[in-house]
Structure formats: structure tokens, C-alpha cells
Design an enzyme around this catalytic site. Structure first.
Site, PDB file in Angstrom:
ATOM      1  N   LYS A   1     -17.461 -22.191  -1.678  1.00 24.20           N
ATOM      2  CA  LYS A   1     -16.500 -23.194  -2.114  1.00 24.20           C
ATOM      3  C   LYS A   1     -16.859 -23.579  -3.553  1.00 24.20           C
ATOM      4  CE  LYS A   1     -14.677 -27.725  -0.633  1.00 24.20           C
ATOM      5  NZ  LYS A   1     -14.702 -28.740   0.452  1.00 24.20           N
TER       6      LYS A   1
ATOM      7  N   SER B   1     -10.328 -30.053   2.552  1.00 24.50           N
ATOM      8  CA  SER B   1     -10.297 -29.564   1.197  1.00 24.50           C
ATOM      9  C   SER B   1     -10.815 -28.133   1.039  1.00 24.50           C
ATOM     10  CB  SER B   1     -11.129 -30.487   0.292  1.00 24.50           C
ATOM     11  OG  SER B   1     -12.498 -30.466   0.692  1.00 24.50           O
TER      12      SER B   1
ATOM     13  N   SER C   1     -13.278 -31.701   6.058  1.00 25.60           N
ATOM     14  CA  SER C   1     -12.874 -30.547   5.244  1.00 25.60           C
ATOM     15  C   SER C   1     -13.424 -29.189   5.643  1.00 25.60           C
ATOM     16  CB  SER C   1     -13.224 -30.798   3.782  1.00 25.60           C
ATOM     17  OG  SER C   1     -12.315 -31.723   3.246  1.00 25.60           O
TER      18      SER C   1
HETATM   19  N1  GLN Z   1      -9.140 -35.415   3.945  1.00 23.13           N
HETATM   20  C1  GLN Z   1     -10.288 -36.190   3.645  1.00 23.13           C
HETATM   21  C2  GLN Z   1     -10.186 -36.769   2.252  1.00 23.13           C
HETATM   22  O1  GLN Z   1      -9.247 -36.465   1.612  1.00 23.13           O
HETATM   23  C3  GLN Z   1     -11.544 -35.389   3.800  1.00 23.13           C
HETATM   24  C4  GLN Z   1     -11.843 -34.482   2.676  1.00 23.13           C
HETATM   25  C5  GLN Z   1     -13.186 -33.832   2.807  1.00 23.13           C
HETATM   26  O2  GLN Z   1     -13.752 -33.733   3.900  1.00 23.13           O
HETATM   27  N2  GLN Z   1     -13.709 -33.397   1.682  1.00 23.13           N
HETATM   28  O3  GLN Z   1     -11.005 -37.491   1.803  1.00 23.13           O
END
Ligand code: GLN
EC number: 6.3.5.7
Length: 483
Positions: free
Chosen positions: A76, A151, A175
Site C-alpha cells: 500500500k 482505504s 481499511s
Molecule cells: N473508513 C474509515 C475512515 O475513513 C477507515 C479508514 C481506514 O481504516 N484507514 O476513516
């Protein structure tokens, strides 16, 4: 060859059926051919990959072995990679070449992995759909009109489309688990402190945790083995021995106590997903598990608490991007204030700016007690709910998401609608617990995930349960048409 799992690749390399270099070339060609449909990579690292593949082949020829020696993966794009762009999905870091490798990157490289590239992601990991990336949205290989989740949407789409067997990802509020659910993968968010955050660009430091995304629990065990462990460079890394995850996959589920929270089956859950979760419960019962209804009474407060704490930490973490030391700098600044304002205004996208403002507001002198402090108290209540539940059960099971992957753009005008989709995943981050999502079926041709949560440092238990489930089901083997 592109259908092989990490475990199968390790066997093929050991048996000299193919070399890591051959496999790497096949996968790089596949990425070049198919990724334009998906946009799952921000950078390809072909030269590095071929160099690492040749080195891994040489190590094997010298008698070395290891499940990750010669295994192709991707990172990532928030794991720092020395000399390679590390963008975090943001224009702010489009020109940033990390001066060092993240601990996860160097540990995996030492184990012999081959880095094919850096995967697309929501900007600074803020999002659930991979639509906030400065490099454009990622498409879900199961239906190109739908989001892959976020994400870690790039890692998920690439692995689901068989562009590579596994990838690293991070999970601050879901995410890893949510994109795994949306793309028919297995993804594990480890216990907070299990995997080093050093060199992982911070979103919300008390919630962020790196982990594996792969097609099977067995492959998650292999990749996690290479990622986990104490790191003196991360003060929140925990000095606990790392068990042999692969060796623990075959434990019997006889008598395993599974807690199913009654709050999970409320009005927001798609009834078709509820049915698939019931089916997965029946499968596990056949394997000897015992089901118990439990309660997590504070779950309803978790989303508001998370969406105060995460932006608060983000507003502090992202203050380092000031246009001075690294990252985007505006043209011809008039003075220092103009430099800060325009560099940040130009470098950050709308969702990131929204969260910085929310976070700075929640932390400001007049509102700290009303928002941040209250959210921290809710965080403790959420943790206490889990501690009480784990006195009675060994794992907690439920849906990973209330709905399957939505259409691209469907939630762009209403950020709160997207935040609500995180209802089942964020509690594990607030409490620091490990969680896993695995394939449980399909709704309208789109994958559905079942989530398992365990007590601290019981990643092995999650992987064991998921592996046994996968020995008796075939959802995880389904391949999206066209890939
Ligand atoms: N959807 C969550 C957010 O927008 C989690 C994102 C994540 O786990 N990086 O914060």
C-alpha cells in the site's frame, strides 16, 4: 500461474517448477495488461522486482528456504519505500521519495519478497471507497461500476483480480477488512502494536495498524508472519513473541465459543447479508463451534466517537505537511503564512481538508471536553464491552459491512453516508483488537464478508477459524469474470 496462492507459490518454488523471476515477469505483464481497467497501482517497480526475484532465486539455489522467499507482493502506498515514490494517495506527496524503508517493508524484503509496486489508496487512508485518491478511483474487479472499498482499495482490487497473490494494507477503521469483504478476499487487522508502524505514514496513530490482504487465511498467516514483531523504532510496538501462524491453522473448532452480538442485526443491515452470515454460522457449527448471543451495548456510539478521534489525530499528524520540509510547495509564496496556506490548500484533497478541520475543531480549547474527551470515554466503554464479551466467548462473529460495494460516486455528495458503512469495523480499532474478514457469499454478484474478532494477540485463533472454514467452503476460490 497468476492463480497461485502464496502457499502454492512457495511449494512451486521449492519444487523448482518455476523461478521467482519467471513468476515475476508473468505478473508484471499481467499488471500492464489488466490494471488500466482497475487503476490499482500508483507505481510499478519493475526493476526492483526483477532484481529481488533474481536475488531470491539465488538464495534458493544456495539452499535457503522460506515461505516468502521469492513471493511477489505489493505495498500500500503509505509504507515508505527507500528511493521510491511514497504518495499516500495524495498530491501532497506526489513528489516524495521516501529516504528509508518502513519496518514492514524491510522485514518482508529480508524474508525474500519481491515488490511489484505500490498500490492505490484513499488519500492519507481517509475513506471507504478508494475514491479520495489523487490518482483516481479504483474499480472493483467483480463489477467495474462499483467501488472496491477503501482505504486499501488498490491492494484489494489487485489481489482479487489475480494481478498478484497478496499485498500489504493498513486498517484504521476497517481499511483492510472492508475492502477484503468488497472484493472476496481474506484480510487481517492485527492487534494494535503487533505490526510496527515505523515508516507507515500516519493517519490516526492510536488506531492505525498494518496487516495482510490475500485470498486465503493460509496466505494471510504467511504474510503476517513476515510483518509481525517487536520494533524498537515504534514506541507502541509490543514485545510479545510471534507464534508460528501457519502451524496453528489446523486446530479443531470443537467447542469453540462464538459470540454473535444482537446489535449487529439491526435495521441498517441488508437482509441478504444477514442470511449469508447465518449460513456461515451454520458452517462453523458443523465444525463443532457453539453459538452464543452476546451484547455490545455501546456499539451505537462508536461511529461518532471514531469520527472525532480519528480526525483529531489526523489534524495533528498532518500538520507536518507544511510545504517547507517535503511534499508539495506552492509557487512563489508571498510570505510564510501564504506558503503554508497555499501548499496545504493545493496539496490536500477535499476529504482530507474536511477531516483536518473537524479534528482541529474537536481539539480546540472550547470544545475539547465536549468532543474529544467524550469520544475517549466512549472508546473505553467500547473496549469494556468487548472485555466483558470475551469472558464468555472465544471469538465474535458478524457481518464485515452492512451493504455490499456501492456504485462509484454513489456516496460522494454525502460523506456521513459513507462513514455509517464503517459500523462493524471501527470498534475493533477503538479497542485495539484483532479482526479478520473472509468471503461468505455473494449478493447481486458482489462479494460479502463475514468478520471475526478475537481477544488481544489471538490473530492465530482468527486464522485457524478462517482456515477451517475455507477448507469446507469455496467462496474464497471464486474468481471475478475477466480476470
Ligand atoms: N473508513 C474509515 C475512515 O475513513 C477507515 C479508514 C481506514 O481504516 N484507514 O476513516
Amino acid at each position: 500461474m497468476h492463480q497461485l496462492t502464496l502457499a502454492e507459490i512457495a511449494r512451486g518454488l521449492a519444487d523448482k517448477k518455476f523461478s521467482s523471476e519467471e513468476l515475476t515477469k508473468v505478473l508484471l505483464a499481467r499488471i500492464t495488461q489488466l490494471d488500466p481497467q482497475l487503476n490499482s497501482f500508483i507505481s510499478l517497480t519493475e526493476e526492483l522486482a526483477l532484481e529481488q526475484a533474481k536475488a531470491a532465486d539465488a538464495r534458493r539455489a544456495n539452499g535457503e528456504s522460506g515461505a516468502l522467499l521469492g513471493a511477489p507482493i505489493a505495498h500500500k502506498d503509505l509504507f515508505c519505500t527507500q528511493g521510491i515514490r511514497t504518495s499516500c494517495g495524495s498530491k501532497m506527496l506526489d513528489n516524495f521519495k521516501a529516504p528509508y524503508d518502513a519496518t514492514v517493508v524491510s522485514k518482508l524484503a529480508a524474508a525474500g519478497t519481491v515488490t511489484l509496486g505500490k498500490t492505490n489508496m484513499d488519500e492519507f487512508a481517509m475513506g471507504s471507497a478508494n475514491e479520495s485518491s489523487w490518482y483516481g478511483a479504483v474499480k472493483n474487479p467483480w463489477n467495474l461500476e462499483h467501488v472496491p472499498g477503501g482505504s486499501s482499495g488498490g491492494s484489494a482490487a489487485a489481489v482479487a483480480a489475480r494481478l498478484l497473490p497478496a499485498a500489504t494494507a493498513t486498517d484504521t477503521g476497517g481499511s483492510i477488512r472492508q475492502p477484503a469483504a468488497f472484493t472476496n478476499l481474506t484480510g487481517l487487522k492485527p492487534t494494535y502494536g503487533r505490526v510496527s508502524r515505523w515508516g507507515m505514514i500516519a493517519y490516526a496513530s492510536s488506531l492505525d495498524q498494518g496487516g495482510p490482504l490475500a485470498r486465503t487465511a493460509e496466505d494471510c498467516a504467511i504474510l503476517l508472519q513476515g510483518m509481525a514483531g517487536f520494533d524498537p523504532n515504534d514506541s507502541t510496538s509490543i514485545d510479545e513473541p510471534v507464534p508460528d501462524y501457519a502451524a496453528g491453522l489446523n486446530g479443531s473448532l470443537q467447542g469453540l465459543r462464538i459470540g454473535v452480538p444482537k446489535e449487529y442485526f439491526g435495521a441498517g443491515l441488508d437482509p441478504r447479508i444477514a442470511d449469508l452470515i447465518q449460513n456461515s454460522i451454520k458452517e462453523l457449527q458443523k465444525l463443532g463451534a457453539v453459538i452464543k448471543e452476546i451484547s455490545l451495548p455501546n456499539m451505537q456510539h462508536a461511529i461518532p466517537a471514531y469520527y472525532v478521534i480519528a480526525p483529531a489525530e489526523a489534524s495533528s499528524n498532518l500538520s507536518r505537511f507544511d510545504g517547507v520540509r517535503f511534499g508539495h510547495r506552492c509557487e512563489d509564496p508571498k510570505n510564510l503564512e501564504d506558503l503554508y496556506k497555499r501548499s496545504r490548500g493545493e496539496g490536500f484533497g477535499a476529504e482530507v481538508q474536511r477531516r483536518i478541520m473537524v479534528g482541529a475543531y474537536a481539539l480546540s480549547a472550547g470544545y475539547y471536553d465536549a468532543y474529544y474527551l467524550k469520544a475517549q470515554k466512549i472508546r473505553r466503554l467500547v473496549k469494556n464491552d468487548f472485555m466483558a464479551a470475551f469472558n464468555e466467548v472465544d471469538i465474535i462473529l458478524g457481518p464485515t459491512t452492512p451493504n455490499p460495494a456501492w456504485k462509484l460516486g454513489a456516496k460522494n455528495s454525502d460523506p456521513v453516508a459513507a462513514y455509517l458503512e464503517d459500523v462493524y469495523t471501527i470498534t475493533a480499532n477503538l479497542a485495539g483488537l484483532p479482526g479478520l474478514s473472509m468471503p461468505a457469499g455473494f449478493v447481486d454478484g458482489l462479494p460479502v464478508g463475514v468478520q471475526l474478532l478475537a481477544p488481544y494477540f489471538q490473530e492465530g485463533r482468527l486464522l485457524n477459524v478462517a482456515h477451517q472454514y475455507q477448507l469446507h467452503t469455496d467462496w474464497h476460490t471464486r474468481t471475478p469474470t475477466g480476470f
